[in-house]
Structures are given as C-alpha cells and as structure tokens.
Design a protein around this motif. Structure first.
Motif, short mmCIF file in Angstrom:
data_model
loop_
_atom_site.label_atom_id
_atom_site.label_comp_id
_atom_site.label_asym_id
_atom_site.label_seq_id
_atom_site.Cartn_x
_atom_site.Cartn_y
_atom_site.Cartn_z
N VAL A 56 0.79 -0.99 0.12
CA VAL A 56 0.00 0.03 0.03
C VAL A 56 0.82 1.15 0.11
O VAL A 56 1.93 1.18 0.65
CB VAL A 56 -0.93 0.00 1.33
CG1 VAL A 56 -1.79 1.29 1.21
CG2 VAL A 56 -1.70 -1.30 1.29
N VAL A 57 0.63 2.23 -0.91
CA VAL A 57 1.40 3.24 -1.08
C VAL A 57 0.48 4.68 -1.23
O VAL A 57 -0.26 4.30 -1.97
CB VAL A 57 2.54 3.25 -1.99
CG1 VAL A 57 3.53 2.30 -1.80
CG2 VAL A 57 1.79 3.45 -3.68
N TYR A 58 0.85 5.77 -0.74
CA TYR A 58 0.05 6.83 -0.73
C TYR A 58 0.83 7.84 -1.65
O TYR A 58 2.13 7.82 -1.70
CB TYR A 58 -0.14 7.63 0.51
CG TYR A 58 -0.86 7.01 1.58
CD1 TYR A 58 -0.78 5.97 2.13
CD2 TYR A 58 -2.28 7.51 1.64
CE1 TYR A 58 -1.68 5.35 2.99
CE2 TYR A 58 -3.26 6.97 2.05
CZ TYR A 58 -3.02 5.98 3.08
OH TYR A 58 -3.95 5.26 3.88
N SER A 59 0.17 8.45 -2.84
CA SER A 59 0.99 9.23 -3.53
C SER A 59 1.12 10.64 -3.20
O SER A 59 0.60 11.04 -1.98
CB SER A 59 0.11 9.56 -4.92
OG SER A 59 -1.04 10.24 -4.51
N PRO A 60 2.05 11.55 -3.52
CA PRO A 60 2.22 12.83 -3.08
C PRO A 60 0.98 13.74 -2.93
O PRO A 60 0.81 14.37 -2.18
CB PRO A 60 3.27 13.57 -3.99
CG PRO A 60 3.78 12.42 -4.74
CD PRO A 60 2.75 11.12 -4.75
N ILE B 41 6.24 9.83 1.02
CA ILE B 41 5.20 9.33 1.26
C ILE B 41 5.04 8.09 2.34
O ILE B 41 6.16 7.62 2.52
CB ILE B 41 4.23 8.86 0.05
CG1 ILE B 41 5.65 8.02 -0.95
CG2 ILE B 41 4.40 10.13 -0.88
CD1 ILE B 41 5.10 6.49 -0.73
N ASP B 42 3.91 7.71 2.67
CA ASP B 42 3.56 6.74 3.63
C ASP B 42 3.54 5.46 2.88
O ASP B 42 2.94 5.84 1.64
CB ASP B 42 2.44 6.88 4.31
CG ASP B 42 2.65 7.73 5.68
OD1 ASP B 42 1.54 8.25 6.14
OD2 ASP B 42 3.78 7.75 6.08
N ALA B 43 3.89 4.32 3.07
CA ALA B 43 3.98 3.20 2.42
C ALA B 43 4.03 1.73 3.44
O ALA B 43 4.85 2.00 4.45
CB ALA B 43 4.62 3.02 1.42
N VAL B 67 -0.22 2.46 8.79
CA VAL B 67 -0.56 2.71 7.53
C VAL B 67 -1.89 1.93 7.13
O VAL B 67 -2.70 2.58 6.39
CB VAL B 67 0.49 2.53 6.41
CG1 VAL B 67 0.30 2.48 4.95
CG2 VAL B 67 1.77 3.23 6.71
#
Lengths: 225, 248
Positions: A56-60, B41-43, B67
């Motif tokens: 799971v990654v959040y974009s800028p 960023i969070d990951a 997260v």
C-alpha cells in the motif's frame, strides 16, 4: 544505478541520492515511475516464488495505490487481525483457478514482450542501414530542411510522379485481380480474395509486420500507419 | 545482477526458488524504502511466504499497522479505485506492451517504406510491390509532399519579402551558404537582408564553380555536372529509365 555517459538528449541512468526530492515535478514523475516498477517487482515475486504480498502506497497528492496477491484485503485483514485465514477446500479451488489464469496472462505478456524486443531490434537494424546509405550522399535523401528551393521543387516533381506511378500500379493490380482472382492478394491477407495461398507471383516480403491490425482501404485517405 | 533472463513462471526447483525469494524480497523492501524516502510518502509492504511463519513487513509491524488502519478508514471507493491484484496488473502490462508493439511496428514499417521510396526515386520498379506496399508507399509520398510544399511556400514567402541582393536572395541560398561556409559568420544571412557576399570572400571563393553559378542563377536547372555521385531522381538524365518501365 550505474552511471553512464549521457550522449542522448535524456539524462539516462544516473545515481541519485536517497533523500526527499526537491523539485515537485521530479518528485511526482519519480513516484509514478517507481510505483509502477515496485508493483512490477512484487508481481514477479509472486509469480516466481508463489508467495502472497500486499503493498500500500500513498501518492504525493494523497491518493492511495495498492497491489495484492491474491488480493489486498485478504492479506491486510490477515495481518491486522493476526490470525491466519480459514483453510478450506473452496479457497484452494479458487486459488488454483486464479493461479491458472495468472499463468496464462503471464505467458501472454512474455510473448508480447518478446515480440516487442524483436521489433525493437528490427528498428535498430533499419536505422543502421539508413546511416550506411546516407553516406552515399544523394542530395534528395537529406532532411527537407536542408534543401534549397530548386532542389525542393525538383524533389516535389519527382515525388508527384512516383505517386502517380504508384496509383497506376495499384489500379493495375486491382484490375488484374478482378480478372484473375488468384493473382490478387494482400501482403497481410486481410482482404482475402485468394483461392490458393500457394500462388505468390508478385510479392516481396518487405511488409513482414507482425501487426494483425493492418486494414487496407482502396484509397489514400490514411495509410496503414 | 543476473546475466540470464528469468522466465516469468513459477520456479520449480525448490532451492532455486528459495534463493530467488531471498534476493528479490530484499530488493523489493529496498525499493519500497527508497520510494518512501524519495517522495516523502507513507507506504507499507507485507509478504507471507512458506519459508517463514511470520510475515516479512516494511517498515515494521507498528508502522505497517498505522498505514493499514489509516487505509481501512478511507471510504471503500477510495480504497478500491487504485487497487489491483495480479490478474489486473498483468492485464495492464499486457495492454501497455501491446500498444508499444503496435507503435514499434508502425515505425518500422515507415522506415522500411522510406527505403523503398528512395529506391523507387532512383528507378526501382514498382511491379513487385504488393497492394499493401503500394498503399503505404503512396501515403508516405503524400506525407513527404506535404512537408515539401510547406517548405517551398515558406521559402517563397521569405524570398519575396527580402530585398533582392546580388547573387540570389532566396533564403535557401543564404542558409545553404551559411551552412557550407562553415559557420563563418554569426548566421548573418538568415534573418537580415544582407547580400550573400557578407559571409566572407573566402566562403564564396572556396565554393566550386557550379555552386557559384547556381547562387547567381537560381532559376537555372541544375545538372550537378561536377560530381559523379550526384544523380537526379526522375530528372533529365533518368526520364528514359521510367518510360521504359511503364510505357513500353
């Protein structure tokens, strides 16, 4: 990342510092590229080693991207609840089915990637041939920007004559095809008026493209390009 | 770094598979870490494998929990919008590869037909071209003609707006001079209305006679007599070649 001498317009592979990127545009581009690459690596790891992954990654910008095999939710739920999923025959069946279709997709992908590589090599060969030929210095093969007015006008006339000849020849083939259908066929056999495939009187195989989407109209409205 | 290309399929050999898993898992975690740092960023990443009872987690159990709980709090639609599994992801890759292949084929075809076009300009016959080839050739010639017409028009426009200087004033002449003169001046003749001579007496004198003649007589038909290698396509010398092929 190895350092390479950059002789091309783009910067190529350069070693970068692992720290937050200053320039916002670069940051966004990097995120986009690396996210795709990350998912690709995860996908390969699943295929090659048969493991289960969730990322799971959040974009800028704050949007969330996730990849999961077999799916994101089953992995994350299992992780959060810290309890293993129920082991059932049904689950195994579903998994087996899914793995089979993944196998098919992967082989389809591999085939396409191989074709792509072949065509890229072909492109390089053609470029190389052009470089060699260029050295013979026919003035009309130079880029149009480098030609003088006189030369341009001559080239124009030659081109128009060629166009006319090509049209005439095409019409000639059409007529011949109507009279004798077995003589008439298309290099990429989309409009198949052929009785027997063995008769190939006029073809030279320069159009050996693997593109199945070649459709030919009887007119120069737009090319097969 | 591997030398051999690895086949994109389950590795049957147990030890090879385990070794691959260790290496690639390490690489994957490194990539997640880099992505997080570079883009701020969070990951998180979670890997379950038959080799370990506990999952491998990045950054760590607490960090991943944070997260993921944040993730689960988002509306269902937001979560699933950019969510993808193996099948979906591979389909995306297939679509991208197919598009790249199509474009590459198109480019290759154009390169091929360009060769054919130039060969035809120097007298190669059209008889052994198939319908598809003739079609594409015609299209390519059209494209070239478009550019040629555009260029001719722009040259004529700028020629008519320039003062007629001695020795020909067409922009092509001056630009050709500027190029052939070895860049002797700061591109003098290009935009201004200077006569050609300004580029330097040297430039003029070092040009072969035929060139000087051409510059002075822009309307005269060029024979390119001085150079063996220079041929005219369809030109005066070769008109005969074409007639015999098509008008027997």
């Amino acid at each position: 990342m190895a350092k390479k001498p950059s002789m091309k317009p783009s910067m190529g592979r350069q070693k970068i510092k692992i720290a937050k990127i200053e320039i916002k545009n670069h940051l966004q581009v990097t995120f986009s590229k690396r996210r795709t690459g990350l998912f690709k690596k995860a996908s390969e790891l699943c295929t090659l080693c048969g493991v289960e992954i969730a990322i799971v990654v959040y974009s800028p910008a704050g949007k969330v991207f996730s990849f999961g095999h077999p799916n994101v939710d089953s992995i994350t739920d299992q992780f959060l609840s810290r309890s293993p999923p129920p082991n059932s025959t049904m689950r195994h069946l579903i998994e087996a089915h899914r793995n089979a279709s993944v196998r098919d997709l992967n082989s389809q992908l591999t085939q396409l990637l191989n074709q792509l590589e072949t065509e890229k090599k072909r492109g390089e060969t053609l470029d190389h041939k052009r470089q060699l030929v260029r050295q013979r210095k026919f003035w009309w093969e130079k880029p149009i920007d480098e030609l003088g007015l006189n030369e341009l006008e001559q080239l124009r006339d030659s081109m128009e004559e060629l166009k006319k000849n090509a049209t005439d020849q095409a019409n000639k083939l059409l007529v011949e095809g109507t009279i004798n259908p077995s003589l008439f066929f298309i290099a990429n056999d989309v409009i198949g008026m052929v009785d027997s495939v063995e008769t190939k009187p006029y073809q030279i195989n320069i159009g050996s493209s693997t593109n199945p989407d070649h459709v030919h109209n009887f007119g120069y409205g737009h090319g097969c390009f | 770094m591997t030398r051999k290309k690895v086949k994109l399929a389950f590795i049957a050999n147990d030890s090879a598979r385990k070794a691959t898993f260790k290496k690639r898992k390490k690489g994957l975690m490194k990539k997640v870490s880099e992505l997080s740092t570079l883009c701020g960023i969070d990951a998180c990443a979670i890997i379950y494998s038959p080799y370990e009872s506990q999952p491998e987690v990045w950054p760590n159990t607490a960090g991943a929990q944070r997260v993921l709980t944040q993730f689960k709090r988002m509306p269902e639609m937001e979560q699933s919008k950019k969510m993808v599994n193996q099948e979906g992801f591979i389909r995306q890759r297939i679509a991208k590869a197919a598009e790249q292949l199509k474009k590459q084929c198109k480019d290759n075809r154009e390169k091929e037909m360009t060769e054919v076009m130039y060969q035809c300009l120097t007298g190669r016959g059209l008889q052994n071209l198939a319908m598809a080839d003739l079609h594409d050739l015609g299209w390519l010639v059209d494209q070239n003609l478009k550019e040629i017409h555009k260029r001719i028009d722009s040259l004529k426009k700028s020629a008519s707006s320039q003062v007629v200087a001695p020795g020909g004033s067409s922009k092509s002449a001056t630009s050709e001079m500027a190029r052939n003169g070895g860049g002797q001046g700061p591109g003098a003749g290009q935009q201004e209305q200077k006569p050609v001579v300004d580029l330097g007496a040297d430039a003029m004198q070092s040009r072969p006679q035929w060139f000087t003649d051409w510059v002075n007589n822009p309307n005269e038909n060029m024979g390119f007599g001085g150079d063996d290698q220079m041929m005219l396509p369809f030109g005066d010398g070769h008109g005969a070649m074409w007639s015999s092929a098509f008008f027997p």
